[in-house]
Design an enzyme around this catalytic site. Structure first.
Site, mmCIF file in Angstrom:
data_model
loop_
_atom_site.group_PDB
_atom_site.id
_atom_site.type_symbol
_atom_site.label_atom_id
_atom_site.label_comp_id
_atom_site.label_asym_id
_atom_site.label_seq_id
_atom_site.Cartn_x
_atom_site.Cartn_y
_atom_site.Cartn_z
ATOM 1 N N SER A 13 -16.075 -3.334 -27.443
ATOM 2 C CA SER A 13 -16.710 -3.923 -26.215
ATOM 3 C C SER A 13 -15.646 -3.746 -25.138
ATOM 4 O O SER A 13 -16.153 -3.415 -23.957
ATOM 5 C CB SER A 13 -17.087 -5.470 -26.267
ATOM 6 O OG SER A 13 -15.777 -6.326 -26.479
ATOM 7 N N ASN A 14 -14.403 -3.490 -25.311
ATOM 8 C CA ASN A 14 -13.362 -3.286 -24.306
ATOM 9 C C ASN A 14 -13.615 -1.589 -23.881
ATOM 10 O O ASN A 14 -13.530 -1.095 -22.858
ATOM 11 C CB ASN A 14 -11.954 -3.415 -24.619
ATOM 12 C CG ASN A 14 -11.634 -4.772 -24.592
ATOM 13 O OD1 ASN A 14 -11.237 -5.175 -23.438
ATOM 14 N ND2 ASN A 14 -11.427 -5.655 -25.470
ATOM 15 N N MET A 90 -7.339 -1.334 -35.054
ATOM 16 C CA MET A 90 -6.824 -2.224 -35.746
ATOM 17 C C MET A 90 -5.917 -1.410 -36.963
ATOM 18 O O MET A 90 -5.889 -1.841 -38.164
ATOM 19 C CB MET A 90 -7.729 -3.296 -36.601
ATOM 20 C CG MET A 90 -8.461 -3.919 -35.488
ATOM 21 S SD MET A 90 -7.541 -4.746 -34.272
ATOM 22 C CE MET A 90 -7.102 -6.274 -35.154
ATOM 23 N N ASN A 107 -2.287 -0.284 -25.041
ATOM 24 C CA ASN A 107 -3.064 -1.009 -25.837
ATOM 25 C C ASN A 107 -3.364 -2.533 -25.151
ATOM 26 O O ASN A 107 -2.877 -2.838 -24.310
ATOM 27 C CB ASN A 107 -2.175 -1.646 -27.074
ATOM 28 C CG ASN A 107 -2.727 -2.372 -28.141
ATOM 29 O OD1 ASN A 107 -4.091 -2.450 -28.605
ATOM 30 N ND2 ASN A 107 -1.909 -3.655 -28.789
ATOM 31 N N HIS A 109 -3.836 -6.597 -26.380
ATOM 32 C CA HIS A 109 -3.740 -7.314 -27.423
ATOM 33 C C HIS A 109 -4.044 -8.905 -26.831
ATOM 34 O O HIS A 109 -3.675 -9.253 -25.890
ATOM 35 C CB HIS A 109 -2.118 -7.338 -27.678
ATOM 36 C CG HIS A 109 -1.597 -8.344 -28.932
ATOM 37 N ND1 HIS A 109 -1.958 -8.051 -29.965
ATOM 38 C CD2 HIS A 109 -1.247 -9.564 -28.635
ATOM 39 C CE1 HIS A 109 -1.541 -9.275 -30.867
ATOM 40 N NE2 HIS A 109 -1.101 -10.070 -30.054
ATOM 41 N N THR A 141 4.748 0.964 -27.810
ATOM 42 C CA THR A 141 6.081 1.360 -28.264
ATOM 43 C C THR A 141 6.181 1.284 -29.775
ATOM 44 O O THR A 141 5.162 0.526 -30.347
ATOM 45 C CB THR A 141 7.278 0.578 -27.700
ATOM 46 O OG1 THR A 141 7.240 -0.571 -27.990
ATOM 47 C CG2 THR A 141 7.347 0.844 -26.003
ATOM 48 N N ASP A 145 2.773 -4.497 -31.168
ATOM 49 C CA ASP A 145 2.361 -5.328 -30.247
ATOM 50 C C ASP A 145 3.606 -5.611 -29.046
ATOM 51 O O ASP A 145 3.887 -6.858 -28.810
ATOM 52 C CB ASP A 145 1.928 -6.705 -30.738
ATOM 53 C CG ASP A 145 0.672 -6.512 -31.493
ATOM 54 O OD1 ASP A 145 -0.146 -5.482 -30.981
ATOM 55 O OD2 ASP A 145 0.322 -7.263 -32.399
ATOM 56 N N GLU A 174 -10.524 -9.766 -20.753
ATOM 57 C CA GLU A 174 -10.022 -8.279 -21.144
ATOM 58 C C GLU A 174 -10.939 -7.290 -20.747
ATOM 59 O O GLU A 174 -10.659 -6.295 -20.257
ATOM 60 C CB GLU A 174 -10.230 -8.379 -22.757
ATOM 61 C CG GLU A 174 -9.087 -9.071 -23.680
ATOM 62 C CD GLU A 174 -9.281 -8.864 -24.996
ATOM 63 O OE1 GLU A 174 -9.585 -7.679 -25.470
ATOM 64 O OE2 GLU A 174 -8.891 -10.065 -25.739
HETATM 65 C C1 GAR Z 1 -10.015 -7.329 -28.409
HETATM 66 O O1 GAR Z 1 -10.232 -8.757 -28.404
HETATM 67 C C2 GAR Z 1 -8.459 -6.978 -28.417
HETATM 68 O O2 GAR Z 1 -7.581 -7.719 -27.705
HETATM 69 C C3 GAR Z 1 -8.262 -7.001 -29.884
HETATM 70 O O3 GAR Z 1 -9.338 -6.820 -30.704
HETATM 71 C C4 GAR Z 1 -10.466 -7.202 -29.985
HETATM 72 C C5 GAR Z 1 -11.412 -5.931 -30.000
HETATM 73 O O4 GAR Z 1 -12.498 -6.185 -29.454
HETATM 74 N N1 GAR Z 1 -7.073 -6.311 -30.487
HETATM 75 C C6 GAR Z 1 -6.114 -6.451 -31.210
HETATM 76 O O5 GAR Z 1 -6.198 -7.717 -31.863
HETATM 77 C C7 GAR Z 1 -5.250 -5.371 -31.517
HETATM 78 N N2 GAR Z 1 -3.870 -6.202 -32.047
HETATM 79 P P1 GAR Z 1 -13.686 -5.050 -29.109
HETATM 80 O O6 GAR Z 1 -13.922 -3.967 -30.094
HETATM 81 O O7 GAR Z 1 -14.986 -5.628 -28.549
HETATM 82 O O8 GAR Z 1 -12.954 -4.297 -27.901
#
Ligand code: GAR
Length: 207
Positions: A13-14, A90, A107, A109, A141, A145, A174
């Site tokens: 979704s991001n 991930m 990234n 987080h 880096t 995270d 986000e």
């Molecule tokens: C998001 O909430 C992002 O912040 C998190 O995974 C989700 C992905 O959602 N990222 C992490 O946890 C990375 N460590 P999305 O696939 O719908 O964008």
């Protein structure tokens, strides 16, 4: 035209929010490819429908992290990215991979870093009694995270919140913050001084 490559592992979704903002706001950039380590990632179908190259590099086909990262890096380099965006990707990346894309890899987080690196951030925020939660966009880096913070979005933790309700509240932020941060990158509007990232025209980095 800058070239953006986005790495996902699932829903994406991001990634969708970034693709849509790039088109709607006329960024001097285009999303050149969406790459997933999971062939069944829902986000790949969205990218394909938009005519964006959508590639799976299945981590299960590789014996170790080094081999996977080497193949992933070579697929990414094929798209010549100026900006590499991790959007719900991930996988822990090797130091070599991180060095290769240093300064152009970001990234998102789902916590207010440096609080709660790692997994289950919303559950941990609730169980810690936090009254404020959120998400962070940062340069990547080698430390997991961790890295210079480009933007943060804060939301309240409300009485009765569950992991699902808090995560939905954060995710909505986000979707506003990440496209904005990526736009700053493609427009060269960020200055990095050690660990501190400043927007050169003073746009608010707190949402
Ligand atoms: C998001 O909430 C992002 O912040 C998190 O995974 C989700 C992905 O959602 N990222 C992490 O946890 C990375 N460590 P999305 O696939 O719908 O964008």
């Amino acid at each position: 035209m800058k070239r953006i490559v986005i790495l996902i592992s699932g829903r994406g979704s991001n990634m969708e929010a970034i693709v849509q903002a790039c088109a709607a706001e006329g960024w001097p950039a285009r999303v050149a490819a969406v790459i997933s380590n999971r062939p069944d990632a829902a986000g790949l179908a969205f990218a394909r429908e938009r005519g964006i190259a959508a590639v799976a590099v299945d981590h299960k086909r590789f014996d170790d992290r080094e081999a996977f990262d080497a193949e992933l890096a070579s697929v990414i380099e094929g798209f010549q990215p100026d900006v590499l965006v991790l959007a719900g990707f991930m996988r822990i990346l090797t130091d070599g991979f991180v060095q290769r894309f240093a300064g152009r890899m970001v990234n998102v987080h789902p916590s207010l870093l440096p609080a709660f690196p790692g997994l289950h951030t919303h559950r941990r925020a609730i169980e810690s009694g936090c009254k404020l939660a959120g998400a962070t966009v940062h340069f990547v880096t080698p430390a997991l995270d961790h890295g210079p913070i480009i933007a943060q979005a804060a939301v309240p933790v409300l009485p009765g919140d569950t992991e699902a309700s808090l995560s939905a509240r954060v995710l909505a932020r986000e979707h506003v913050m990440y496209p904005r941060a990526v736009r700053w990158l493609v427009q060269d509007q960020l200055r990095v001084d050690g660990d501190v990232v400043m927007h050169t025209a003073g746009e608010s980095q707190l949402l």
